[in-house]
Design a protein around this motif. Sequence first.
Motif, PDB file in Angstrom:
ATOM      1  N   ALA B 191       0.835  -1.203   0.000  1.00  0.00           N
ATOM      2  CA  ALA B 191       0.000   0.000   0.000  1.00  0.00           C
ATOM      3  C   ALA B 191       0.874   1.259   0.000  1.00  0.00           C
ATOM      4  N   ARG B 192       1.936   1.224   0.803  1.00  0.00           N
ATOM      5  CA  ARG B 192       2.815   2.393   0.867  1.00  0.00           C
ATOM      6  C   ARG B 192       3.532   2.607  -0.459  1.00  0.00           C
ATOM      7  N   ALA B 193       3.963   1.499  -1.059  1.00  0.00           N
ATOM      8  CA  ALA B 193       4.655   1.606  -2.340  1.00  0.00           C
ATOM      9  C   ALA B 193       3.702   2.151  -3.402  1.00  0.00           C
ATOM     10  N   ALA B 194       2.442   1.712  -3.352  1.00  0.00           N
ATOM     11  CA  ALA B 194       1.454   2.207  -4.310  1.00  0.00           C
ATOM     12  C   ALA B 194       1.272   3.709  -4.143  1.00  0.00           C
ATOM     13  N   GLN B 195       1.277   4.142  -2.877  1.00  0.00           N
ATOM     14  CA  GLN B 195       1.101   5.566  -2.595  1.00  0.00           C
ATOM     15  C   GLN B 195       2.241   6.386  -3.196  1.00  0.00           C
ATOM     16  N   SER B 196       3.463   5.852  -3.053  1.00  0.00           N
ATOM     17  CA  SER B 196       4.609   6.615  -3.537  1.00  0.00           C
ATOM     18  C   SER B 196       4.879   6.331  -5.012  1.00  0.00           C
ATOM     19  N   GLY B 197       3.995   5.523  -5.636  1.00  0.00           N
ATOM     20  CA  GLY B 197       4.075   5.347  -7.083  1.00  0.00           C
ATOM     21  C   GLY B 197       5.138   4.362  -7.542  1.00  0.00           C
ATOM     22  N   ASP B 198       5.599   3.495  -6.631  1.00  0.00           N
ATOM     23  CA  ASP B 198       6.607   2.501  -7.014  1.00  0.00           C
ATOM     24  C   ASP B 198       5.883   1.227  -7.462  1.00  0.00           C
ATOM     25  N   ARG B 199       5.654   1.107  -8.766  1.00  0.00           N
ATOM     26  CA  ARG B 199       4.762   0.036  -9.231  1.00  0.00           C
ATOM     27  C   ARG B 199       5.367  -1.344  -9.049  1.00  0.00           C
ATOM     28  N   ARG B 200       6.672  -1.448  -9.307  1.00  0.00           N
ATOM     29  CA  ARG B 200       7.280  -2.766  -9.220  1.00  0.00           C
ATOM     30  C   ARG B 200       7.209  -3.290  -7.792  1.00  0.00           C
ATOM     31  N   ARG B 201       7.538  -2.412  -6.881  1.00  0.00           N
ATOM     32  CA  ARG B 201       7.520  -2.818  -5.479  1.00  0.00           C
ATOM     33  C   ARG B 201       6.107  -3.205  -5.046  1.00  0.00           C
ATOM     34  N   THR B 202       5.129  -2.413  -5.467  1.00  0.00           N
ATOM     35  CA  THR B 202       3.738  -2.712  -5.130  1.00  0.00           C
ATOM     36  C   THR B 202       3.375  -4.110  -5.581  1.00  0.00           C
ATOM     37  N   LEU B 203       3.754  -4.391  -6.840  1.00  0.00           N
ATOM     38  CA  LEU B 203       3.403  -5.673  -7.424  1.00  0.00           C
ATOM     39  C   LEU B 203       4.045  -6.828  -6.674  1.00  0.00           C
ATOM     40  N   VAL B 204       5.372  -6.702  -6.440  1.00  0.00           N
ATOM     41  CA  VAL B 204       6.100  -7.783  -5.767  1.00  0.00           C
ATOM     42  C   VAL B 204       5.514  -8.040  -4.382  1.00  0.00           C
ATOM     43  N   ALA B 205       5.321  -6.957  -3.634  1.00  0.00           N
ATOM     44  CA  ALA B 205       4.811  -7.119  -2.270  1.00  0.00           C
ATOM     45  C   ALA B 205       3.416  -7.720  -2.283  1.00  0.00           C
ATOM     46  N   ALA B 206       2.581  -7.265  -3.212  1.00  0.00           N
ATOM     47  CA  ALA B 206       1.207  -7.747  -3.256  1.00  0.00           C
ATOM     48  C   ALA B 206       1.162  -9.231  -3.612  1.00  0.00           C
ATOM     49  N   VAL B 207       1.986  -9.620  -4.585  1.00  0.00           N
ATOM     50  CA  VAL B 207       2.002 -11.033  -4.988  1.00  0.00           C
ATOM     51  C   VAL B 207       2.488 -11.904  -3.837  1.00  0.00           C
ATOM     52  N   CYS B 208       3.579 -11.469  -3.178  1.00  0.00           N
ATOM     53  CA  CYS B 208       4.089 -12.238  -2.046  1.00  0.00           C
ATOM     54  C   CYS B 208       3.022 -12.369  -0.965  1.00  0.00           C
ATOM     55  N   ALA B 209       2.335 -11.263  -0.682  1.00  0.00           N
ATOM     56  CA  ALA B 209       1.300 -11.282   0.349  1.00  0.00           C
ATOM     57  C   ALA B 209       0.203 -12.276  -0.025  1.00  0.00           C
ATOM     58  N   ALA B 210      -0.191 -12.257  -1.294  1.00  0.00           N
ATOM     59  CA  ALA B 210      -1.254 -13.148  -1.742  1.00  0.00           C
ATOM     60  C   ALA B 210      -0.831 -14.611  -1.612  1.00  0.00           C
ATOM     61  N   LEU B 211       0.432 -14.881  -2.038  1.00  0.00           N
ATOM     62  CA  LEU B 211       0.936 -16.252  -1.939  1.00  0.00           C
ATOM     63  C   LEU B 211       0.929 -16.712  -0.483  1.00  0.00           C
ATOM     64  N   LEU B 212       1.439 -15.858   0.397  1.00  0.00           N
ATOM     65  CA  LEU B 212       1.515 -16.222   1.806  1.00  0.00           C
ATOM     66  C   LEU B 212       0.137 -16.474   2.386  1.00  0.00           C
ATOM     67  N   LEU B 213      -0.793 -15.564   2.054  1.00  0.00           N
ATOM     68  CA  LEU B 213      -2.158 -15.717   2.582  1.00  0.00           C
ATOM     69  C   LEU B 213      -2.769 -17.013   2.093  1.00  0.00           C
ATOM     70  N   GLY B 214      -2.560 -17.292   0.811  1.00  0.00           N
ATOM     71  CA  GLY B 214      -3.076 -18.540   0.248  1.00  0.00           C
ATOM     72  C   GLY B 214      -2.504 -19.738   0.974  1.00  0.00           C
ATOM     73  N   TRP B 215      -1.185 -19.685   1.204  1.00  0.00           N
ATOM     74  CA  TRP B 215      -0.522 -20.775   1.920  1.00  0.00           C
ATOM     75  C   TRP B 215      -1.101 -20.895   3.328  1.00  0.00           C
TER      76      TRP B 215
END
Lengths: 288, 374
Positions: B191-215
């Motif tokens: 969320a913070r990365a999205a706010q500061s406009g860092d798209r790559r970081r947003t994506l990586v963090a979001a995907v990792c979070a989703a994977l972890l939650l799924g696990w």
Amino acid sequence: MTTTLPTKVAPAATPRKPLRPGRVLMYALLVLAALFFLVPVYLLFATALKSPEAIELATTWHWPTTLNWASFSDAWTKIGGNMLNSVFLAVVATLLSALLGSLNGYALSKWKFRGANTLFALMLFGMFIPYQAVLIPLFQFIKSLGLYGSIWGLILAHVVYGLPITTLIFRNFYADVPDALIEAATIDGAGFWQIYGRVIFPISIPGFVVVIIWQFTQVWNEFLFAATLTNTSSQPVTYALSQLAGGQAVSWNLPMAGAILAALPTLLVYILLGRYFVRGLLAGSVKG
Amino acid sequence: MKGLSKDRLWSMAVLAPSIILVAVFVYGFIARSVYVSMTDWGNDPAQALALDPVIRFIGLANYQELFTGFLQGRFRQELVSTVFFTLFFILGCLGLGLGLALILDRNPRGEGLWRTIFLFPMSLSFIVTGTIWRWMLQPQGGVNQAPTLFGGQPATFPWLSSTDAIWKFDWNKLPLITASVVAVVLIVVAARAAQSGDRRRTLVAAVCAALLLGWALLVAPNLKLLPAPEPHGFNLALIGIIIAAVWQMSGYTMALYLAGLRGIPEELREAAKVDGAGDLGMYRHVIFPLLAPISLSAMIVLGHISLKIFDLVYAMAGPDNINTSVPALNMYLTSFRQNQFALGAAIGTILLILVAFVIVPYLTSQFRAEEGHA
């Protein structure tokens, strides 16, 4: 230390303003906080000065009717030898690590080479590691050197693990020494050692004071190495105090008096040279 | 700066001994500890102190034993305790330290004296502090007797000997809880990365979070670490130790915050006032943001102290009080009282990993910033 008060009142000519409710509240909070910090000290002295028979849980808070100074001499006979061990340990380890730290700090800040910062960061990590993670090999190593149970093994450990912090403090201290000074000295033909001896070392006294106070306190107060690397003849005071206080049969005046004795050297250093103590404290928090 | 090559050689020569010492005593010993933790040294008491012990490599068995072994419930409780201890210790030190610094920043009379009072415990050893507070927190004395000073009844809270715990959870749920917590942190990062406009970081963090939650939702519930439920929680006996630790260390945060407050230029406060900020607004929008980096470095320093603290516990509650014990103490006892060196090394390594999580990102960011500015 001389910031003006952030109040809405214009800075008047009178040095003190009348007490407003806000200031009263402020002093009330200060007194309350001071109580939290000082009440244990009151209890410490009240208990140390009681005779063993006078120590009852119900009258914990009462000041002793007759002062029993014998607790201190009794405590001294139990941990006095350990105090002397600690003095020797702290003085030698502190001086050695301060000297090494000063040379390291000088080399790292004034003769920068590529990767100096990375090297320094790698070194600094040694300051933060939990010593439990190196304790077993350290114990084996000291033992294989034949230094187990001798104060010198403990000194070695404290000098090595003190290097990161002493290097850090000196490196930051020397960073404020203008490079032009070094350059001028090189132009005059001075080399590495001449510059250290004639330019750097003479202005290092405040740095040395900070480092020595900080290291002395750390070494004096350390417990894990003290408990692991020494035996009864070489144990420093922290270990002896923990044994004194851990015993179930001992009456409480003795560990309290022992705690006062064990705390005295570092406390005196703090009270007499608090400014430098705080500087070491702030340097220890790694500000670059 | 240009120097003669001879001087450069001298500077290397001066650094060399320290570098070698640190390389051996820090990195070499860590490597050796990790190796020892993967052996069975000391698991057989007869071999522990033998001159030529037979030591076998057994991989991660010691770690498995610590996390899932029947006999190592103490260690698992200690891990939980150390997390709670760290949390409340840091909160206590930051809160009290900031409060005291804000008061002292308003220039009370006798500021030096107040500062001396708040800071003096810093100069004591944890053993001395522990000895004093052990007496303060005696079940029928000290703090519990304090109400009698005002004519009340003595309190009865068993400070260091309580066996009650709150916020208990089953150890089998640990993978679920850990994964969820990390996932939440990652979501915040995203969320913070999205706010500061860092798209790559947003994506990586979001995907990792989703994977972890799924696990966490799909796999973790089926994991069984232990055959039976094993509850761990926040032992109330720790409260006394936390108070003593805050007593000793909050002066440190006060000193940090005070230095920070004194470093804020007066013009900034004036400017905020001109812009119409009240006292509260100024703290919220001007002063606290400027103190944030200080809070962070205080958290790092306090965090690593608290993860390795054990002398305070040793002095206050003794080595055998399971309800107050911490991994750092267990490591010492396991290695040097029970001579189970491999198991002790494994605990030490786990501690190191915990501390490294806190320290390594901090050191890298500090030095990357510095190299960038140089």
